[in-house]
Structures are given as C-alpha cells and as structure tokens.
Motif scaffolding. Structure first.
Motif, PDB file in Angstrom:
ATOM      1  N   SER A  11       0.849  -1.187   0.000  1.00 23.30           N
ATOM      2  CA  SER A  11       0.000   0.000   0.000  1.00 23.30           C
ATOM      3  C   SER A  11       0.886   1.239   0.000  1.00 23.30           C
ATOM      4  O   SER A  11       1.996   1.214   0.531  1.00 23.30           O
ATOM      5  N   GLY A  12       0.401   2.317  -0.623  1.00 30.25           N
ATOM      6  CA  GLY A  12       1.255   3.482  -0.781  1.00 30.25           C
ATOM      7  C   GLY A  12       2.377   3.215  -1.753  1.00 30.25           C
ATOM      8  O   GLY A  12       3.455   3.807  -1.656  1.00 30.25           O
ATOM      9  N   GLY A  13       2.136   2.346  -2.715  1.00 27.22           N
ATOM     10  CA  GLY A  13       3.199   1.899  -3.615  1.00 27.22           C
ATOM     11  C   GLY A  13       3.424   2.754  -4.838  1.00 27.22           C
ATOM     12  O   GLY A  13       4.261   2.411  -5.672  1.00 27.22           O
ATOM     13  N   SER A  14       2.707   3.857  -4.963  1.00 27.90           N
ATOM     14  CA  SER A  14       2.842   4.670  -6.166  1.00 27.90           C
ATOM     15  C   SER A  14       3.947   5.718  -6.071  1.00 27.90           C
ATOM     16  O   SER A  14       4.298   6.342  -7.073  1.00 27.90           O
ATOM     17  N   ARG A  15       4.495   5.932  -4.870  1.00 24.95           N
ATOM     18  CA  ARG A  15       5.518   6.960  -4.720  1.00 24.95           C
ATOM     19  C   ARG A  15       6.313   6.746  -3.433  1.00 24.95           C
ATOM     20  O   ARG A  15       5.981   5.896  -2.613  1.00 24.95           O
ATOM     21  N   GLY A  16       7.347   7.557  -3.266  1.00 20.46           N
ATOM     22  CA  GLY A  16       8.099   7.602  -2.020  1.00 20.46           C
ATOM     23  C   GLY A  16       8.662   6.269  -1.563  1.00 20.46           C
ATOM     24  O   GLY A  16       9.174   5.472  -2.354  1.00 20.46           O
ATOM     25  N   ILE A  17       8.558   6.027  -0.280  1.00 18.89           N
ATOM     26  CA  ILE A  17       9.118   4.825   0.328  1.00 18.89           C
ATOM     27  C   ILE A  17       8.461   3.566  -0.218  1.00 18.89           C
ATOM     28  O   ILE A  17       9.132   2.579  -0.507  1.00 18.89           O
ATOM     29  N   GLY A  18       7.145   3.591  -0.374  1.00 25.13           N
ATOM     30  CA  GLY A  18       6.444   2.424  -0.891  1.00 25.13           C
ATOM     31  C   GLY A  18       6.924   2.023  -2.265  1.00 25.13           C
ATOM     32  O   GLY A  18       7.144   0.836  -2.547  1.00 25.13           O
ATOM     33  N   LEU A  19       7.115   2.994  -3.150  1.00 22.99           N
ATOM     34  CA  LEU A  19       7.588   2.708  -4.506  1.00 22.99           C
ATOM     35  C   LEU A  19       9.029   2.215  -4.488  1.00 22.99           C
ATOM     36  O   LEU A  19       9.391   1.302  -5.239  1.00 22.99           O
ATOM     37  N   ALA A  20       9.873   2.805  -3.642  1.00 22.68           N
ATOM     38  CA  ALA A  20      11.266   2.355  -3.547  1.00 22.68           C
ATOM     39  C   ALA A  20      11.335   0.898  -3.096  1.00 22.68           C
ATOM     40  O   ALA A  20      12.143   0.109  -3.613  1.00 22.68           O
ATOM     41  N   ILE A  21      10.495   0.531  -2.148  1.00 23.83           N
ATOM     42  CA  ILE A  21      10.446  -0.860  -1.687  1.00 23.83           C
ATOM     43  C   ILE A  21       9.977  -1.769  -2.815  1.00 23.83           C
ATOM     44  O   ILE A  21      10.535  -2.848  -3.046  1.00 23.83           O
ATOM     45  N   ALA A  22       8.949  -1.332  -3.550  1.00 28.23           N
ATOM     46  CA  ALA A  22       8.436  -2.131  -4.664  1.00 28.23           C
ATOM     47  C   ALA A  22       9.513  -2.362  -5.715  1.00 28.23           C
ATOM     48  O   ALA A  22       9.665  -3.480  -6.240  1.00 28.23           O
ATOM     49  N   ARG A  23      10.266  -1.333  -6.042  1.00 28.41           N
ATOM     50  CA  ARG A  23      11.314  -1.468  -7.063  1.00 28.41           C
ATOM     51  C   ARG A  23      12.402  -2.442  -6.628  1.00 28.41           C
ATOM     52  O   ARG A  23      12.862  -3.268  -7.416  1.00 28.41           O
ATOM     53  N   LEU A  24      12.814  -2.342  -5.371  1.00 31.34           N
ATOM     54  CA  LEU A  24      13.859  -3.243  -4.887  1.00 31.34           C
ATOM     55  C   LEU A  24      13.347  -4.669  -4.796  1.00 31.34           C
ATOM     56  O   LEU A  24      14.041  -5.616  -5.206  1.00 31.34           O
ATOM     57  N   PHE A  25      12.143  -4.852  -4.287  1.00 32.09           N
ATOM     58  CA  PHE A  25      11.577  -6.193  -4.172  1.00 32.09           C
ATOM     59  C   PHE A  25      11.381  -6.818  -5.548  1.00 32.09           C
ATOM     60  O   PHE A  25      11.613  -8.011  -5.746  1.00 32.09           O
ATOM     61  N   ALA A  26      10.952  -6.006  -6.517  1.00 30.86           N
ATOM     62  CA  ALA A  26      10.776  -6.519  -7.879  1.00 30.86           C
ATOM     63  C   ALA A  26      12.123  -6.912  -8.474  1.00 30.86           C
ATOM     64  O   ALA A  26      12.237  -7.934  -9.169  1.00 30.86           O
ATOM     65  N   ALA A  27      13.149  -6.109  -8.197  1.00 32.04           N
ATOM     66  CA  ALA A  27      14.485  -6.437  -8.686  1.00 32.04           C
ATOM     67  C   ALA A  27      14.998  -7.730  -8.075  1.00 32.04           C
ATOM     68  O   ALA A  27      15.798  -8.453  -8.691  1.00 32.04           O
ATOM     69  N   GLU A  28      14.505  -8.049  -6.875  1.00 32.05           N
ATOM     70  CA  GLU A  28      14.893  -9.287  -6.195  1.00 32.05           C
ATOM     71  C   GLU A  28      13.990 -10.463  -6.579  1.00 32.05           C
ATOM     72  O   GLU A  28      14.096 -11.540  -6.002  1.00 32.05           O
ATOM     73  N   GLY A  29      13.075 -10.236  -7.537  1.00 33.90           N
ATOM     74  CA  GLY A  29      12.281 -11.334  -8.078  1.00 33.90           C
ATOM     75  C   GLY A  29      10.834 -11.379  -7.656  1.00 33.90           C
ATOM     76  O   GLY A  29      10.072 -12.220  -8.140  1.00 33.90           O
ATOM     77  N   ALA A  30      10.407 -10.511  -6.732  1.00 34.98           N
ATOM     78  CA  ALA A  30       9.017 -10.540  -6.258  1.00 34.98           C
ATOM     79  C   ALA A  30       8.067  -9.955  -7.295  1.00 34.98           C
ATOM     80  O   ALA A  30       8.423  -9.055  -8.052  1.00 34.98           O
ATOM     81  N   THR A  31       6.856 -10.488  -7.313  1.00 32.87           N
ATOM     82  CA  THR A  31       5.778  -9.911  -8.115  1.00 32.87           C
ATOM     83  C   THR A  31       4.970  -8.995  -7.207  1.00 32.87           C
ATOM     84  O   THR A  31       4.525  -9.422  -6.140  1.00 32.87           O
ATOM     85  N   CYS A  32       4.793  -7.748  -7.617  1.00 29.83           N
ATOM     86  CA  CYS A  32       4.219  -6.731  -6.734  1.00 29.83           C
ATOM     87  C   CYS A  32       2.822  -6.296  -7.155  1.00 29.83           C
ATOM     88  O   CYS A  32       2.548  -6.118  -8.345  1.00 29.83           O
ATOM     89  N   THR A  33       1.960  -6.140  -6.165  1.00 28.63           N
ATOM     90  CA  THR A  33       0.662  -5.509  -6.342  1.00 28.63           C
ATOM     91  C   THR A  33       0.704  -4.179  -5.608  1.00 28.63           C
ATOM     92  O   THR A  33       0.917  -4.141  -4.394  1.00 28.63           O
TER      93      THR A  33
END
Length: 242
Positions: A11-33
């Motif tokens: 949640s809060g994944g469109s910007r800021g800390i949430g988006l940074a976490i999503a980008r790193l997790f995706a780079a590590e192989g996770a599929t993100c919602t």
C-alpha cells in the motif's frame, strides 16, 4: 533474486518509500501488487518496476481506510497468495493540534493507522493458510520522537508500532513475521522543502536526510531474514539518539 516467486502487496506503492520498496523487491524477483488512490500514478509506478520472466505486476486503486475495498481485493484474489505485505500508505501533517481541522484529524488517523490495521486484518488469514508470511509496517521516527506540528501524525504512527508489536505475539506461531520500520527524515515528496537551508540536516548526526533506497534496503532485510520478528528498526541517521 532472493525474493524470486514471492508475491508482495504494497500500500502506498505509487511513490516515495512504498515505490522504492516495490522497485527493490521486484528487482529481487518478487511480483508486486501496488495499492494507492490514483490509478494514473499507480500505472506509472508499476511500469517502472523491474520485470523478469514470470513477474506480472498489477495495480489496485483504492482508499486503504475503506474496508469494502480490502474485502473486494481479497475476494477477487482468492487463489493468489500474499507472501509479503508492506503497509506504507500515509499522509503527513503540518499544523498545531488546536489548528488542525476535524476532518484532517480523521483523514490522518484513517489512512495511516486504520489503513494499516485493515491491511493486516484482511491478509493475515491468507498467510495463516499458507503457514508463512511477512508483514512490514512503515511507521516513523515521530512515533517515539514526536515533532512540532505533527501530533496527529505522530499518534497514528505510534499506533502502528503498538499494532505491530501486539500482532507479532499473535501470528508468530503461524509462521508469520511482523516488523515495523521507523524512518526519520527521508527525501520524499512529503519532506520536500523542509530542509531548504540545511537547518534540518544539522540536527541529524549523519548530517543529511535519508534516501528512500536506504529505507528499502532495511525493508529487504526484514523480508529476507527468517528470524527477524517483532523488530522495531530505526532508519534515521542517528536522530533518535539526540
């Protein structure tokens, strides 16, 4: 690719800390919602995420304080697992308590605290069926440090710490880990303009504001470490020591 095959809801994944976490997790192989209020911002964020062969990132636009949206999302995704839940949605405050509008009080509490509660409440049962899962709630240094003009914000973030610590007692036996991050002053849209003259940086022992990627690194540690449970992890450049 330490999170390969993992499903992450942020949640809060469109910007800021949430988006940074999503980008790193995706780079590590996770599929993100990604969850957020603005579909356009969510779509732009999702397009920026790394993609490997099996990753199919998606977006779900809704207000995290609304239980109906959470119930619908969970119902629509009955067969989709949630390995990692990151509650990062939040709004700030810049007003003394006696000048804060009644509606703003409710909005801050409902988004920051109640939204985090609903995310945990509706997705923990899914994790219990899997007998594993990881919850990372994003609080703030304000939860323990306080701040001028941030009384409601600080109260909402302190509630997240109490929620996470109590939740850790409840879900650990089901193989679910619950932890909370306490970022200090981080360079985001929320803090833009707060350190124009460098006065804020002088209060921080490391002499600067933090980066969203540095908070994301801490979140990745909590996601990967199988014994990290009931952690309250400060990412504040040493400000909590002052």
């Amino acid at each position: 690719m330490s999170l390969l095959g993992k499903r992450c809801i942020i949640s809060g994944g469109s910007r800021g800390i949430g988006l940074a976490i999503a980008r790193l997790f995706a780079a590590e192989g996770a599929t993100c919602t990604l969850i957020g209020r603005n579909q356009e911002a969510l779509s732009t964020a999702a397009e920026s995420l790394p993609r490997h062969n099996s990753q199919d990132h998606e977006t779900v636009p809704f207000d995290v304080s609304n239980t109906n949206y959470w119930m619908k999302m969970v119902a629509d995704r009955k067969t989709v697992k949630c390995d990692i839940l990151v509650n990062a949605a939040g709004i700030s405050q810049n007003s003394f308590l006696f000048n804060t509008a009644h509606g703003d009080v409710s909005k801050i509490i409902n988004t920051n605290l109640t939204g985090t509660i609903w995310g945990c409440k509706f997705l923990v049962p899914k994790m219990m069926k899997q007998k594993e899962g990881c919850i990372i709630n994003v609080s703030s240094l304000m939860a323990i440090h306080g701040g001028r003009g941030a009384s409601i914000y600080a109260a909402s973030k302190a509630g997240i710490v109490g929620l996470t610590r109590s939740l850790a007692w409840e879900v650990g036996r089901f193989g679910i880990r619950a932890n909370v991050l306490l970022p200090g002053y981080i360079q985001t849209e929320m803090t833009e303009g707060m350190d124009k003259n460098g006065e804020l940086s002088t209060l921080i022992p490391m002499g600067r504001l933090g980066l969203v990627d540095e908070v994301a690194d801490a979140a990745l540690f909590l996601a990967k470490n199988s014994y990290a449970h009931n952690c309250v992890l400060n990412i504040d450049g040493g400000l909590s020591a002052t």
